[in-house]
Design an enzyme around this catalytic site. Structure first.
Site, PDB file in Angstrom:
ATOM      1  N   GLY A  54     -23.883 -17.550  35.479  1.00  0.00           N
ATOM      2  CA  GLY A  54     -23.906 -18.136  36.804  1.00  0.00           C
ATOM      3  C   GLY A  54     -25.036 -19.138  36.928  1.00  0.00           C
TER       4      GLY A  54
ATOM      5  N   GLN B 225     -31.342 -24.230  41.265  1.00  0.00           N
ATOM      6  CA  GLN B 225     -31.857 -24.152  39.888  1.00  0.00           C
ATOM      7  C   GLN B 225     -31.837 -25.502  39.190  1.00  0.00           C
ATOM      8  OE1 GLN B 225     -29.225 -20.549  38.909  1.00  0.00           O
ATOM      9  NE2 GLN B 225     -30.999 -20.249  37.597  1.00  0.00           N
TER      10      GLN B 225
ATOM     11  N   CYS C 243     -31.990 -14.297  34.236  1.00  0.00           N
ATOM     12  CA  CYS C 243     -31.778 -15.534  34.984  1.00  0.00           C
ATOM     13  C   CYS C 243     -32.194 -16.717  34.122  1.00  0.00           C
ATOM     14  CB  CYS C 243     -32.621 -15.500  36.262  1.00  0.00           C
ATOM     15  SG  CYS C 243     -32.478 -16.981  37.277  1.00  0.00           S
ATOM     16  N   LEU C 244     -31.407 -17.771  34.140  1.00  0.00           N
ATOM     17  CA  LEU C 244     -31.745 -18.960  33.354  1.00  0.00           C
ATOM     18  C   LEU C 244     -33.068 -19.576  33.816  1.00  0.00           C
ATOM     19  CD1 LEU C 244     -28.214 -20.623  33.106  1.00  0.00           C
ATOM     20  CD2 LEU C 244     -29.426 -19.347  31.329  1.00  0.00           C
TER      21      LEU C 244
ATOM     22  N   HIS D 107     -26.491 -12.223  42.769  1.00  0.00           N
ATOM     23  CA  HIS D 107     -27.635 -12.909  42.157  1.00  0.00           C
ATOM     24  C   HIS D 107     -27.653 -14.391  42.547  1.00  0.00           C
ATOM     25  CE1 HIS D 107     -30.321 -13.707  38.497  1.00  0.00           C
ATOM     26  NE2 HIS D 107     -29.923 -14.918  38.846  1.00  0.00           N
ATOM     27  N   GLU D 108     -26.485 -15.038  42.439  1.00  0.00           N
ATOM     28  CA  GLU D 108     -26.442 -16.488  42.713  1.00  0.00           C
ATOM     29  C   GLU D 108     -26.609 -16.787  44.196  1.00  0.00           C
ATOM     30  OE1 GLU D 108     -26.837 -18.248  40.199  1.00  0.00           O
ATOM     31  OE2 GLU D 108     -26.251 -16.735  38.741  1.00  0.00           O
TER      32      GLU D 108
ATOM     33  N   HIS E 146     -30.142 -16.844  45.159  1.00  0.00           N
ATOM     34  CA  HIS E 146     -30.829 -18.108  44.839  1.00  0.00           C
ATOM     35  C   HIS E 146     -30.799 -19.076  46.032  1.00  0.00           C
ATOM     36  CE1 HIS E 146     -32.118 -18.140  40.660  1.00  0.00           C
ATOM     37  NE2 HIS E 146     -30.968 -17.648  40.240  1.00  0.00           N
TER      38      HIS E 146
END
Ligand code: CO
Length: 151
Positions: free
Chosen positions: A46, A51, A88-89, A130-131, A134
């Site tokens: 995701g 981000q 997480c990226l 999670h997304e 963000h």
């Protein structure tokens, strides 16, 4: 399409709240296409627009070969509970144990501005939560019961 730079660690943009998308135009479509390419190049499940430095409510998710674009997403139902490792990226090199609902139903709009509902359980539900976090400037590390390093 182009791969965009993923913001990491203490970048202040990751902590800001994103605004609703109001224009379903070419610029949005380019952002979505770039986000998909960026997520896939990084082997992520995701990616959220903040981000890549864009404070708009845009999310892409790819779980088990199901690719989904969520614009202005809102969780309208949740149930159950799951506790598992999450990464997480934007936080390379670390994972954490996070408890999430096991099922969520999300209301969102697609890239043309049409609203729809999508449900997910397990990893898909985790990715949605999670997304969407963000978009509020929340990172999984805020919710993790423990953090650990990964190779
Ligand atoms: Co993330």
């Amino acid at each position: 399409m182009a791969i965009r730079n993923i913001l990491t660690d203490n970048d202040p943009t990751l902590r800001k709240k994103s605004r609703d998308v109001t224009a379903f135009d070419e610029r949005l479509h380019t952002l979505l296409d770039d986000m998909r390419e960026t997520m896939e190049a990084a082997n992520g499940v995701g990616l959220a627009a903040p981000q890549v430095g864009i404070l708009r409510r845009v999310v892409v998710v790819n779980v088990d070969d199901s690719y989904i674009e969520l614009i202005n997403p809102v969780i309208v139902e949740m149930s159950g509970e799951q506790t598992d490792a999450e990464g997480c990226l934007s936080l390379p090199g670390v994972c954490g144990t996070v408890t999430r609902p096991n099922f969520v139903k999300v209301k969102a709009v697609d890239r043309m501005g049409c609203s729809f509902y999508v449900s997910g359980e397990g990893l898909m539900a985790r990715a949605f939560c999670h997304e969407i976090d963000h978009l509020e400037g929340v990172l999984f590390s805020d919710k993790a019961s423990e953090m650990f390093d990964v190779e």
